[in-house]
Design an enzyme around this catalytic site. Structure first.
Site, PDB file in Angstrom:
ATOM      1  N   GLU A   1       0.841  -1.195   0.000  1.00  0.00           N
ATOM      2  CA  GLU A   1       0.000   0.000   0.000  1.00  0.00           C
ATOM      3  C   GLU A   1       0.876   1.245   0.000  1.00  0.00           C
ATOM      4  O   GLU A   1       1.935   1.278   0.628  1.00  0.00           O
ATOM      5  CB  GLU A   1      -0.881  -0.018   1.243  1.00  0.00           C
ATOM      6  CG  GLU A   1      -1.867   1.104   1.346  1.00  0.00           C
ATOM      7  CD  GLU A   1      -2.826   0.910   2.516  1.00  0.00           C
ATOM      8  OE1 GLU A   1      -3.405  -0.191   2.633  1.00  0.00           O
ATOM      9  OE2 GLU A   1      -2.978   1.836   3.299  1.00  0.00           O
TER      10      GLU A   1
ATOM     11  N   ASP B   1       0.145   5.330   0.824  1.00  0.00           N
ATOM     12  CA  ASP B   1      -0.865   6.246   1.377  1.00  0.00           C
ATOM     13  C   ASP B   1      -0.408   7.693   1.263  1.00  0.00           C
ATOM     14  O   ASP B   1       0.758   7.994   1.531  1.00  0.00           O
ATOM     15  CB  ASP B   1      -1.079   5.992   2.876  1.00  0.00           C
ATOM     16  CG  ASP B   1      -1.637   4.635   3.189  1.00  0.00           C
ATOM     17  OD1 ASP B   1      -2.144   3.969   2.282  1.00  0.00           O
ATOM     18  OD2 ASP B   1      -1.562   4.252   4.364  1.00  0.00           O
TER      19      ASP B   1
ATOM     20  N   GLU C   1      -2.114  11.078   2.961  1.00  0.00           N
ATOM     21  CA  GLU C   1      -3.192  11.561   3.825  1.00  0.00           C
ATOM     22  C   GLU C   1      -2.926  13.018   4.183  1.00  0.00           C
ATOM     23  O   GLU C   1      -1.892  13.342   4.768  1.00  0.00           O
ATOM     24  CB  GLU C   1      -3.260  10.721   5.106  1.00  0.00           C
ATOM     25  CG  GLU C   1      -3.499   9.258   4.824  1.00  0.00           C
ATOM     26  CD  GLU C   1      -3.329   8.381   6.052  1.00  0.00           C
ATOM     27  OE1 GLU C   1      -2.894   8.888   7.109  1.00  0.00           O
ATOM     28  OE2 GLU C   1      -3.636   7.184   5.950  1.00  0.00           O
TER      29      GLU C   1
ATOM     30  N   GLN D   1       0.761  13.287   5.404  1.00  0.00           N
ATOM     31  CA  GLN D   1       1.332  12.091   6.007  1.00  0.00           C
ATOM     32  C   GLN D   1       1.354  11.002   4.957  1.00  0.00           C
ATOM     33  O   GLN D   1       0.354  10.749   4.292  1.00  0.00           O
ATOM     34  CB  GLN D   1       0.502  11.639   7.199  1.00  0.00           C
ATOM     35  CG  GLN D   1       1.017  10.371   7.842  1.00  0.00           C
ATOM     36  CD  GLN D   1       0.281  10.048   9.126  1.00  0.00           C
ATOM     37  OE1 GLN D   1       0.286  10.836  10.062  1.00  0.00           O
ATOM     38  NE2 GLN D   1      -0.371   8.897   9.153  1.00  0.00           N
ATOM     39  N   THR D   2       2.503  10.371   4.794  1.00  0.00           N
ATOM     40  CA  THR D   2       2.633   9.269   3.841  1.00  0.00           C
ATOM     41  C   THR D   2       2.973   7.994   4.603  1.00  0.00           C
ATOM     42  O   THR D   2       3.491   8.040   5.710  1.00  0.00           O
ATOM     43  CB  THR D   2       3.746   9.543   2.813  1.00  0.00           C
ATOM     44  OG1 THR D   2       5.001   9.652   3.487  1.00  0.00           O
ATOM     45  CG2 THR D   2       3.467  10.803   2.024  1.00  0.00           C
ATOM     46  N   ASN D   3       2.666   6.864   3.978  1.00  0.00           N
ATOM     47  CA  ASN D   3       3.033   5.584   4.547  1.00  0.00           C
ATOM     48  C   ASN D   3       3.185   4.587   3.411  1.00  0.00           C
ATOM     49  O   ASN D   3       2.520   4.694   2.378  1.00  0.00           O
ATOM     50  CB  ASN D   3       2.006   5.083   5.554  1.00  0.00           C
ATOM     51  CG  ASN D   3       2.578   4.046   6.507  1.00  0.00           C
ATOM     52  OD1 ASN D   3       3.727   3.628   6.391  1.00  0.00           O
ATOM     53  ND2 ASN D   3       1.766   3.617   7.443  1.00  0.00           N
TER      54      ASN D   3
ATOM     55  N   ARG E   1       6.344   3.032   8.120  1.00  0.00           N
ATOM     56  CA  ARG E   1       7.226   3.910   7.343  1.00  0.00           C
ATOM     57  C   ARG E   1       6.601   5.296   7.216  1.00  0.00           C
ATOM     58  O   ARG E   1       6.811   5.979   6.223  1.00  0.00           O
ATOM     59  CB  ARG E   1       7.475   3.304   5.968  1.00  0.00           C
ATOM     60  CG  ARG E   1       8.225   1.993   6.006  1.00  0.00           C
ATOM     61  CD  ARG E   1       8.365   1.430   4.601  1.00  0.00           C
ATOM     62  NE  ARG E   1       9.172   0.248   4.579  1.00  0.00           N
ATOM     63  CZ  ARG E   1       8.685  -0.991   4.574  1.00  0.00           C
ATOM     64  NH1 ARG E   1       7.386  -1.187   4.588  1.00  0.00           N
ATOM     65  NH2 ARG E   1       9.490  -2.022   4.544  1.00  0.00           N
ATOM     66  N   GLU E   2       5.825   5.682   8.207  1.00  0.00           N
ATOM     67  CA  GLU E   2       5.117   6.959   8.147  1.00  0.00           C
ATOM     68  C   GLU E   2       6.090   8.131   8.160  1.00  0.00           C
ATOM     69  O   GLU E   2       7.099   8.095   8.848  1.00  0.00           O
ATOM     70  CB  GLU E   2       4.171   7.100   9.337  1.00  0.00           C
ATOM     71  CG  GLU E   2       3.004   6.164   9.281  1.00  0.00           C
ATOM     72  CD  GLU E   2       2.056   6.359  10.460  1.00  0.00           C
ATOM     73  OE1 GLU E   2       2.294   7.232  11.307  1.00  0.00           O
ATOM     74  OE2 GLU E   2       1.077   5.619  10.515  1.00  0.00           O
TER      75      GLU E   2
END
Length: 161
Positions: free
Chosen positions: A106, A108, A110, A123-125, A134-135
């Site tokens: 995934e 992300d 956000e 915010q990414t992950n 891995r945020e």
């Protein structure tokens, strides 16, 4: 990472009454490529002859949609204008996620709501084979509520950019 079975998701989670716009779907109508997965058509509407979708939220509901197809790789583009002013508690997100029995992958993105006068954070992950943590949070150097901005992901068997 699993390069088969990626699905595209876009979501708008509920807290305050705001509206965002913008998913250009090229020459194919939105309904041909996507399903609304929560929120009714009051909160997820199709505009401009199916070439654009608008997600909105209020105190009762938000909205989200998912691609009908799975993709082995691709170029994914969202054109988003975030809600402005005092949106603490509102999350606007888009992400790619795998499905199936190959392990969960995934990406992300956000956008976290803000308190008036504070910068909006992104915010990414990344999840690879079911492992996340891995945020990263980035204070944006521009105002994503001032105008529409393009957010793009290129995902293939060689790279994610």
């Amino acid at each position: 990472m699993n390069y088969y079975g990626l699905r595209f998701f876009a979501v708008l989670l509920v807290v305050f009454g705001v509206v965002i716009s913008g998913v250009a779907s090229g020459d194919v109508a939105f309904d041909a490529n996507y399903n609304v997965v929560w929120g009714d058509y009051k909160h997820a509407s199709v505009l401009k002859h199916g070439r654009q979708a608008r997600l909105s939220l209020d105190a009762q509901s938000g909205a989200g949609f998912v691609s009908k197809q799975q993709y082995g790789s691709g170029f994914f583009n969202m054109r988003i204008k975030l809600a402005g002013r005092n949106t603490a508690g509102v999350v606007t997100a888009f992400y790619l996620a795998s499905s199936g029995n190959y392990g969960h992958d995934e990406l992300d993105f956000e956008f976290l709501g803000d308190i008036e006068g504070q910068p909006i954070r992104l915010q990414t992950n990344v999840f690879a084979n079911g492992k996340g943590n891995r945020e990263q949070k980035v204070h944006l150097w521009f105002d994503p509520s001032a105008d529409y901005h393009d957010y793009k992901i290129l995902w293939n068997h060689r790279l994610i950019a």
